[in-house]
Design an enzyme around this catalytic site. Structure first.
Site, PDB file in Angstrom:
ATOM      1  N   ASP A 381      -6.735  -3.856   8.951  1.00  0.00           N
ATOM      2  CA  ASP A 381      -5.901  -4.890   8.372  1.00  0.00           C
ATOM      3  C   ASP A 381      -6.098  -6.214   9.117  1.00  0.00           C
ATOM      4  OD1 ASP A 381      -3.470  -5.259   6.511  1.00  0.00           O
ATOM      5  OD2 ASP A 381      -2.747  -6.074   8.432  1.00  0.00           O
ATOM      6  N   GLU A 410     -10.634  -5.841   6.246  1.00  0.00           N
ATOM      7  CA  GLU A 410      -9.799  -6.488   5.244  1.00  0.00           C
ATOM      8  C   GLU A 410      -9.528  -7.916   5.688  1.00  0.00           C
ATOM      9  OE1 GLU A 410      -5.635  -7.383   3.398  1.00  0.00           O
ATOM     10  OE2 GLU A 410      -6.134  -7.242   5.514  1.00  0.00           O
TER      11      GLU A 410
END
Lengths: 663, 663
Positions: A381, A410
């Site tokens: 993330d 990401e």
């Protein structure tokens, strides 16, 4: 007056490709891939040179040597195969080739019928010098060539100067004099094949339930595995499964205050129950998680976990390691903010901490603890909000023991930042795909991703939707948009994924107009899904994924070629295996509301077809077949059908019994 | 587990341009030039960074530091000026900028009317830390800014966050924390201006005579200097002036056997009278040569000498240093050959000699002896048949004492070999210009030379003819072809030259059909020239060279822009000074036999003009003036006139007294 070490090294060797930033970064391949190496090499004057590719596994002590082939314009080519995970090295060495130079001069003199007695003497010296270095077979062969050089007829010599056998012998045993080595050794990182070809499905375990009042569990997810498998996915990606903070917990639809029964965002990691290596009790136990990984594995599915390096205020690290967080001038811990926005439920980690080594070690241990539990694919993330040197170090350290680990970055941010993460080691990357709608945009973007240097280190993973991204196109385009975006993602890149069941159920309601957030998003609440809805795209998705499995052309981002169409609402492209044994041609209608038609101008060479040959285009989505000939072909696609053709292209073949077949 | 030295250096610095082959080679500039440096730099997260260009003369111990400007997309720019000959260095350093980050956050909070009391505290700490590093003026200014941070009104703070004064102070005195330095220091080599802008005239001293029976001398060349000067040339290049060998001497028209009175080729260097540092007695004495150099210098003309490293069989080195030559298997010395062709009048030097250091030293001393005699420009014959490492070493060594020396590489060979010589240090290079005839070819070639990386190290020197090159175009194109090729050479590149008087007298007869050799070439015999021939192009040449001197736009290869024409027989391009103070637009008729006309589509922005503005195009070749408006303009050029326009472009200006002027 200083001299170079040996000024007699006359050959120039420069501009190897691939090479990323002067060798600072590795190129990427997967097991079984070929590395195609090119280089400029040349010497002063008229001498012939021999250019040799050197390659080896990083742990080998000796180079494998391979003579490179001239491409013209002083460019040279050779290829090698990487046959296992880990690092490989390559570089190039070149030198004046006495034998080739001699052979070339002799050939010219023979053609001009000049005296070659001095050439015989020179050749004898050359071959004799090599004799002592040859193995037994080589020695015997060289001895007979030597007698040709000494006493052979002019016709014998004419055979000698074109003999591949003698050339191979000399390549094998002739010692390079005054060789020039390329100044850098370059590196390939070799992943397992899933790094290049993978099909992802993201779901919220908490919603794997039949009632919004019951929190879904790992066991529920186990029950859902056959569903995921039936659609053909091989990576099941779960948002963070760790305990969720309560301070400043977000309510439904990201409300600033939560109700007591609100479940919070899985990305607010850390609570009294533990931190990044612990499991949210509502999801089940470690044993349950372990079983999920096992059961998924039986279906060929990797469980991928979301690693979000940030802490809710109750995270154990906040009290155990306050030095890992930045302080505000009033002594309180700095929460996340992007002024004027504040995210008080989250504390970012301070990568400038005086104890940065301790922090790095702890973060690496988070990965290691999940690797121990069987997870080897991680979706990271927001990696672009953590220090770049950390990622390079962490991924390299983990791979020393676990070369099979894969990392999906990401990072939805600026292009160079995204590319940097890929250079540093991330195996796959999220992209701008969700926001590329027009034929021009898609073509430009894919051309950059698949035909420039980027292709050597950045593996795009296309997602039509994610829990954070419900694009305008999906909000307004209806079922046609979902089908189209699925086909584009699944056939433009070999790695793609969807966030379901919202995808297969065509969820299109935003939290508010202009927002890309889902209304009643699963990020903040439990939702339920009727997997057997008759309007589900599950069977369409299953078909597309089966097409991917059955067509090797779609399992790589190599050899993507765009074909011109005279209607800008249609996009046409193809992919094929290296020799064209498998070729897929895709045509997509980019308009969600209108039937679009036009003429495709097919680049036949890219499809391994000749100008006037008949070929079969079989639409793998609906099994219809078309016989085409030549480069110009009519297509028409309706958004009320499937919005796309995925043609398998087959050449016409005449069988011995007079039948016509396509294969 | 190993850690990097300091993992807190979070900023990435990569892809500096210009950089040649990972810093292996210098870029080239001349005194007074600007070096425009760009780089990618970025950090994780949302912090602001400061990117600093470091530059210095190679002999300085400290870097000059200059804050770079953001260009967008994480690219940064700064420029520095090189103010003397020699080496300069540059690199880039970047770090998180605490002050800019703080300022940005404060600005956002002020805009959102949030509380900024913690920002005041943080700012106080930042400014206080810098206070102790500032000089007296800086300290006083910072102290008053500090009081604004502490107690200023919100409006005061709003001024502070946009203050250039405070930003400059902080840039000057704030210490960079955890800086990242680009991994390489890069180099600029700075030449004298003639490296970039020079106008060459080649002549055979032996032919500077009134009778073929009298060998021309240096004193004859002195008499010819006013002629050369009147045409506007500033480099007078002479073929080798050393003693000429007699063994296997070539006769007229390159005949294999010479008559006793044949003078031989000046490139067959070495005889009983001496070698490369000696003078052919027929040309005069060393004192004469010295006087030629002096007299030329008074007219601003450099005498450039041809250095051809090869030996006639009688060259003193052949007996004194037999180890500098290659032996054939029969013990004789290897003459030059490119099988099946033999050049027995020439022995090449063996750069693989065991005494390569002795050879290199002797060759360097050849240059040094001519430098002592006042020659600082050398045209090097066939440098691509001598070892590359030698050139790099020799040019670098010579420039330690003589940074003013310039070297023109006469290498007509494959592109990468020609580029390599330029990288290694040659100041200027011969090119493929002579064989580029069509608009498409010229445009492609010039685009490569002036807009790619090549432009940073390769300085083209365009020659319409040389003693070896009489192109088909000149053989058949008549006067129009000579005029056209002169205009192209003189305006496409800032360095150009002609071989005269054959050029101004439009010599067009080849030795035989299909040959690019001149009939009765001066390479092998004495020719005479009537400099006052009425059909001479001398006045046209003088005019073109005056246009070059008077228009700074033509004195650099920067900012060459091609403009589309709807007739492929017409070529249109422009050059301009950086801010457009001087702009030249050239249109050339590429057809030797037909009037050509068409519409030019001018890129007005490249000419610093706006869409609907009237401008003056004054043809500097014939003083005609045209008032044009807009991008589309008609042109018509006849090969029976001058085949070209060289327009100076002037913008319309309204004076206070109501008159209209163009300037």
């Amino acid at each position: 007056m200083t001299f170079p070490k040996d000024g007699r090294c006359r050959v120039v060797v420069e501009r190897i490709s691939p090479e990323i930033d002067a060798g600072r970064f590795s190129i990427k391949r997967v097991v079984g891939d070929t590395v195609r190496v090119e280089v400029d090499a040349f010497v002063d004057g008229h001498d012939e040179i021999r250019v040799v590719l050197l390659h080896k596994r990083a742990d080998e002590t000796h180079w494998h040597r391979q003579t490179m082939q001239a491409l013209g314009n002083d460019r040279w080519l050779a290829e090698f195969t990487v046959d296992r995970m880990g690092h490989f090295n390559y570089t190039v060495e070149a030198s004046v080739d006495r034998f080739r130079t001699w052979r070339h001069a002799l050939k010219k003199r023979l053609e001009a019928e000049q005296d070659v007695s001095l050439d015989r003497l020179a050749g004898e010296a050359l071959l004799s010098a090599v004799l002592s270095r040859a193995d037994k077979t080589g020695r015997s062969k060289l001895t007979s060539w030597l007698s040709v050089v000494r006493d052979g007829s002019v016709n014998d010599l004419k055979e000698l100067v074109v003999s591949a056998d003698l050339l191979d012998l000399m390549d094998a045993f002739q010692e390079a004099e005054f060789p020039t080595r390329y100044p850098r050794e370059l590196t390939v990182w070799v992943d397992r094949p899933k790094a290049r070809f993978s099909t992802w499905y993201e779901l919220f375990p908490r919603s794997a339930t039949s009632s919004p009042s019951r929190h879904g569990t790992f066991r529920d997810v186990i029950d859902r595995l056959p569903y995921v498998h039936s659609m053909g996915f091989d990576v099941l990606y779960l948002p963070p499964v760790s305990p969720i903070g309560t301070s400043f917990r977000k309510g439904k639809n990201n409300a600033l205050t939560a109700n007591p029964d609100d479940v919070g965002s899985p990305w607010a990691i850390g609570a009294v129950e533990g931190g990044h290596t612990d499991i949210l009790p509502a999801l089940g136990t470690l044993a349950d998680f372990h079983e999920l990984v096992q059961e998924a594995g039986k279906l060929g599915i990797d469980v991928a976990l979301d690693i979000a390096f940030q802490c809710a205020p109750e995270h154990p690290w906040v009290t155990e390691h306050p030095e890992w967080f930045r302080k505000r001038p009033d002594g309180s811990i700095q929460y996340a903010e992007n002024p004027p926005k504040k995210y008080q439920d989250i504390y970012p980690l301070d990568f400038e901490s005086s104890d940065w080594k301790g922090l790095w070690k702890a973060l690496k241990e988070v990965f290691e603890s999940w690797i121990e539990r069987g997870v080897t694919i991680f979706r990271v993330d927001n990696p672009h909000t953590k220090a770049f040197p950390f990622w390079e170090w962490c991924i390299a350290e983990l791979r020393k023991q676990h070369p099979e680990t894969l990392f999906l970055a990401e990072a939805f941010t600026r292009p160079k930042v995204m590319y940097q993460l890929a250079k540093l080691g991330f195996s796959q990357s999220y992209t701008y795909f969700a926001w590329r709608h027009t034929a021009w945009d898609l073509r430009e973007y894919l051309t950059e991703l698949t035909t420039t240097e980027v292709h050597d280190y950045f593996r795009p993973n296309f997602w039509p939707n994610t829990p954070d991204i419900l694009t305008e196109e999906l909000q307004h385009g209806g079922r046609a948009a979902f089908q189209r975006r699925l086909v584009l993602a699944a056939t433009l890149t070999a790695n793609y994924g969807i966030y379901g069941p919202p995808f297969e159920h065509c969820w299109s309601a935003p939290r508010e107009p202009g927002s890309e957030e889902y209304l009643d998003s699963e990020k903040y609440q439990i939702r339920t899904h009727d997997l057997d809805r008759p309007d589900s795209l599950r069977h369409f998705i299953a078909r597309v994924n089966r097409i991917r499995r059955e067509n090797p052309a779609l399992q790589t981002d190599d050899r993507l070629v765009f074909h011109d169409v005279d209607n800008p609402r249609l996009l046409c492209y193809s992919k094929s295996t290296p020799c064209g044994a498998n070729t897929v041609l895709v045509v997509v209608n980019l308009d969600s509301h209108n039937v679009e038609s036009g003429f495709v101008q097919i680049d036949l060479a890219a499809l391994h077809l000749t100008e006037n040959e008949e070929f079969l285009a079989r639409d793998l989505l609906n099994d219809q077949e078309y016989i085409w000939r030549g480069s110009r072909n009519y297509v028409e696609l309706s958004p009320f059908a499937t919005s796309a053709h995925i043609f398998q292209i087959r050449r016409r073949r005449h069988t011995t019994d007079g039948e016509v077949r396509f294969d």
